[in-house]
Design a protein around this motif. Structure first.
Motif, PDB file in Angstrom:
ATOM      1  N   LYS A  39       3.587   9.106 -14.251  1.00  0.00           N
ATOM      2  CA  LYS A  39       3.092   8.692 -13.131  1.00  0.00           C
ATOM      3  C   LYS A  39       2.723   7.365 -13.416  1.00  0.00           C
ATOM      4  N   LYS A  40       3.322   6.350 -12.360  1.00  0.00           N
ATOM      5  CA  LYS A  40       2.919   4.920 -12.237  1.00  0.00           C
ATOM      6  C   LYS A  40       2.570   4.503 -11.102  1.00  0.00           C
ATOM      7  N   ALA A  41       1.388   3.533 -11.164  1.00  0.00           N
ATOM      8  CA  ALA A  41       0.814   3.167  -9.865  1.00  0.00           C
ATOM      9  C   ALA A  41       1.515   2.131  -9.452  1.00  0.00           C
ATOM     10  N   GLU A  42       1.785   1.883  -8.033  1.00  0.00           N
ATOM     11  CA  GLU A  42       2.692   0.603  -7.529  1.00  0.00           C
ATOM     12  C   GLU A  42       1.684   0.371  -6.112  1.00  0.00           C
ATOM     13  N   PHE A  43       1.487  -0.936  -6.198  1.00  0.00           N
ATOM     14  CA  PHE A  43       0.801  -1.587  -4.984  1.00  0.00           C
ATOM     15  C   PHE A  43       1.744  -2.316  -4.106  1.00  0.00           C
ATOM     16  N   THR A  44       1.690  -1.619  -2.813  1.00  0.00           N
ATOM     17  CA  THR A  44       2.532  -2.465  -1.746  1.00  0.00           C
ATOM     18  C   THR A  44       1.665  -3.178  -0.959  1.00  0.00           C
ATOM     19  N   LEU A  45       1.931  -4.592  -1.139  1.00  0.00           N
ATOM     20  CA  LEU A  45       1.037  -5.318  -0.526  1.00  0.00           C
ATOM     21  C   LEU A  45       1.352  -5.897   1.236  1.00  0.00           C
ATOM     22  N   SER A  46       0.080  -6.093   1.512  1.00  0.00           N
ATOM     23  CA  SER A  46       0.210  -6.486   3.165  1.00  0.00           C
ATOM     24  C   SER A  46      -0.305  -7.881   3.167  1.00  0.00           C
ATOM     25  N   ARG A  47      -1.306  -8.122   2.723  1.00  0.00           N
ATOM     26  CA  ARG A  47      -1.819  -9.590   2.708  1.00  0.00           C
ATOM     27  C   ARG A  47      -2.160 -10.055   1.308  1.00  0.00           C
ATOM     28  N   LEU A  48      -2.285 -11.570   1.007  1.00  0.00           N
ATOM     29  CA  LEU A  48      -2.594 -12.272  -0.104  1.00  0.00           C
ATOM     30  C   LEU A  48      -3.631 -13.312   0.220  1.00  0.00           C
ATOM     31  N   HIS A  49      -4.508 -13.406  -0.438  1.00  0.00           N
ATOM     32  CA  HIS A  49      -5.784 -14.259  -0.261  1.00  0.00           C
ATOM     33  C   HIS A  49      -5.990 -15.205  -1.620  1.00  0.00           C
ATOM     34  N   ALA A  50      -5.996 -16.494  -1.543  1.00  0.00           N
ATOM     35  CA  ALA A  50      -6.713 -17.307  -2.575  1.00  0.00           C
ATOM     36  C   ALA A  50      -7.969 -16.588  -3.311  1.00  0.00           C
ATOM     37  N   ALA A  51      -7.911 -16.841  -4.798  1.00  0.00           N
ATOM     38  CA  ALA A  51      -8.931 -16.484  -5.417  1.00  0.00           C
ATOM     39  C   ALA A  51      -9.415 -17.303  -6.259  1.00  0.00           C
ATOM     40  N   PRO A  52     -10.232 -18.557  -5.823  1.00  0.00           N
ATOM     41  CA  PRO A  52     -10.590 -19.595  -6.649  1.00  0.00           C
ATOM     42  C   PRO A  52     -11.565 -19.079  -7.652  1.00  0.00           C
ATOM     43  N   SER A  53     -11.632 -19.702  -8.832  1.00  0.00           N
ATOM     44  CA  SER A  53     -12.549 -19.154 -10.049  1.00  0.00           C
ATOM     45  C   SER A  53     -13.735 -20.190 -10.068  1.00  0.00           C
ATOM     46  N   ARG A  71      -1.676  -1.177   0.015  1.00  0.00           N
ATOM     47  CA  ARG A  71      -1.779   0.170  -0.027  1.00  0.00           C
ATOM     48  C   ARG A  71      -1.646   0.532  -1.477  1.00  0.00           C
ATOM     49  N   LEU A  72      -2.222   1.438  -2.204  1.00  0.00           N
ATOM     50  CA  LEU A  72      -1.787   2.020  -3.469  1.00  0.00           C
ATOM     51  C   LEU A  72      -0.995   3.256  -3.356  1.00  0.00           C
ATOM     52  N   ARG A  73       0.106   3.549  -4.205  1.00  0.00           N
ATOM     53  CA  ARG A  73       0.705   4.784  -4.373  1.00  0.00           C
ATOM     54  C   ARG A  73       1.167   5.029  -5.679  1.00  0.00           C
ATOM     55  N   MET A  74       1.418   6.458  -5.962  1.00  0.00           N
ATOM     56  CA  MET A  74       1.497   6.845  -7.200  1.00  0.00           C
ATOM     57  C   MET A  74       3.187   7.046  -7.237  1.00  0.00           C
ATOM     58  N   ASN A  75       4.008   6.606  -8.012  1.00  0.00           N
ATOM     59  CA  ASN A  75       5.235   7.011  -8.267  1.00  0.00           C
ATOM     60  C   ASN A  75       5.603   8.100  -9.407  1.00  0.00           C
ATOM     61  N   THR A  76       6.573   9.000  -9.551  1.00  0.00           N
ATOM     62  CA  THR A  76       6.874   9.563 -10.580  1.00  0.00           C
ATOM     63  C   THR A  76       8.157   8.981 -11.061  1.00  0.00           C
ATOM     64  N   VAL A  77       8.213   8.458 -12.587  1.00  0.00           N
ATOM     65  CA  VAL A  77       9.334   8.107 -13.180  1.00  0.00           C
ATOM     66  C   VAL A  77       9.618   8.755 -14.429  1.00  0.00           C
ATOM     67  N   VAL A 117       3.306  -4.838  -8.203  1.00  0.00           N
ATOM     68  CA  VAL A 117       3.400  -5.173  -6.657  1.00  0.00           C
ATOM     69  C   VAL A 117       4.511  -5.428  -5.938  1.00  0.00           C
ATOM     70  N   VAL A 118       4.425  -4.843  -4.838  1.00  0.00           N
ATOM     71  CA  VAL A 118       5.753  -4.847  -3.986  1.00  0.00           C
ATOM     72  C   VAL A 118       5.540  -5.455  -2.736  1.00  0.00           C
ATOM     73  N   GLY A 119       6.517  -6.504  -2.264  1.00  0.00           N
ATOM     74  CA  GLY A 119       6.253  -6.952  -0.799  1.00  0.00           C
ATOM     75  C   GLY A 119       7.346  -7.019  -0.170  1.00  0.00           C
ATOM     76  N   TRP A 120       7.198  -6.874   1.196  1.00  0.00           N
ATOM     77  CA  TRP A 120       8.462  -6.677   1.898  1.00  0.00           C
ATOM     78  C   TRP A 120       8.604  -7.418   3.172  1.00  0.00           C
ATOM     79  N   GLY A 121       9.931  -7.566   3.624  1.00  0.00           N
ATOM     80  CA  GLY A 121      10.100  -8.614   4.594  1.00  0.00           C
ATOM     81  C   GLY A 121       9.796  -9.904   4.236  1.00  0.00           C
ATOM     82  N   ASN A 122       9.223 -10.682   5.406  1.00  0.00           N
ATOM     83  CA  ASN A 122       8.527 -11.983   5.334  1.00  0.00           C
ATOM     84  C   ASN A 122       7.813 -12.310   4.130  1.00  0.00           C
ATOM     85  N   LEU A 123       6.979 -11.473   3.961  1.00  0.00           N
ATOM     86  CA  LEU A 123       5.784 -11.622   2.957  1.00  0.00           C
ATOM     87  C   LEU A 123       6.642 -11.659   1.492  1.00  0.00           C
ATOM     88  N   ALA A 124       7.710 -10.862   1.463  1.00  0.00           N
ATOM     89  CA  ALA A 124       8.487 -10.917   0.351  1.00  0.00           C
ATOM     90  C   ALA A 124       9.197 -12.326   0.156  1.00  0.00           C
TER      91      ALA A 124
END
Length: 152
Positions: A87-101, A72-78, A47-54
Motif C-alpha cells: 500500500k502506497k499513499a498518493e496525494f491528489t493536489l487541489s491547491r498549492l500555497h507558498a511556504a516561506p521559511s 486529498r489523500l488516498r491509498m493505492n495497492t501496488v 503528489v498528482v495534479g490534474w488539468g490546468n493545475l498539472a
C-alpha cells in the motif's frame, strides 16, 4: 470528508504527461515532509495534479522549494516484484500555497505561487498570497485536550 494540508519540500521536479482519451494533463512529483517528532524519519509521498493545475505545476515549483499542499489523500495497492502487494499513499493536489521559511525568503517568493485546480480547460488566474512580514506558522495542538473526564 478527505481534506489534507501538508507542508513539504519538493524532492523530484514535476513531470507532466497526458491521458490518451481526452488529453487531460497529469503532473506527478515526489515530496518529503518532516516527522511529527524530532527523531522521526522524513516521510515521502507522490503528489498528482490534474488539468490546468498539472500544466502550471512544472513552471511553479522547483526541487528544494518548500510549499504547502492542499488536497486529498488516498491509498493505492501496488504489486511488488515478489508477488506481494504494497500500500502506497498518493496525494491528489487541489491547491498549492507558498511556504516561506524566513522573512527574507517571503519577500522573494511572493510571486503569486498560490493557484488551484479548476474544472474548466481555460487557465485560471493566480490568486494572491498574504505578503505579511511574519513567517507562516501552524498551530498543531490537538483540538481535544489530553485529559478527559469521561470514565470510559
Amino acid at each position: 470528508m478527505n481534506h489534507c494540508l501538508l507542508e513539504v519540500t519538493v524532492k523530484v521536479a514535476p513531470t507532466i504527461r497526458y491521458t490518451q482519451d481526452n488529453k487531460t494533463a497529469i503532473a506527478e512529483m515526489d515530496v518529503v515532509f518532516d516527522g511529527l517528532r524530532e527523531d522521526d524519519p522524513q516521510g515521502s509521498i507522490k503528489v498528482v495534479g490534474w488539468g490546468n493545475l498539472a500544466q502550471e505545476l512544472p513552471n511553479r515549483v522547483q526541487v528544494g522549494q518548500k510549499v504547502i499542499l492542499e488536497g486529498r489523500l488516498r491509498m493505492n495497492t501496488v504489486p511488488r516484484q515478489d508477488g506481494t502487494k504494497e500500500k502506497k499513499a498518493e496525494f491528489t493536489l487541489s491547491r498549492l500555497h507558498a511556504a516561506p521559511s524566513s522573512q527574507a525568503e517571503s519577500a522573494t517568493t511572493s510571486n503569486n505561487l498560490e493557484f488551484q485546480n479548476t474544472s474548466t480547460q481555460t487557465p485560471s488566474a493566480p490568486s494572491t498570497i498574504n505578503n505579511s512580514e511574519d513567517p507562516v506558522t501552524w498551530n498543531s495542538s490537538p483540538l481535544i485536550p489530553d485529559t478527559d473526564d469521561i470514565p470510559f
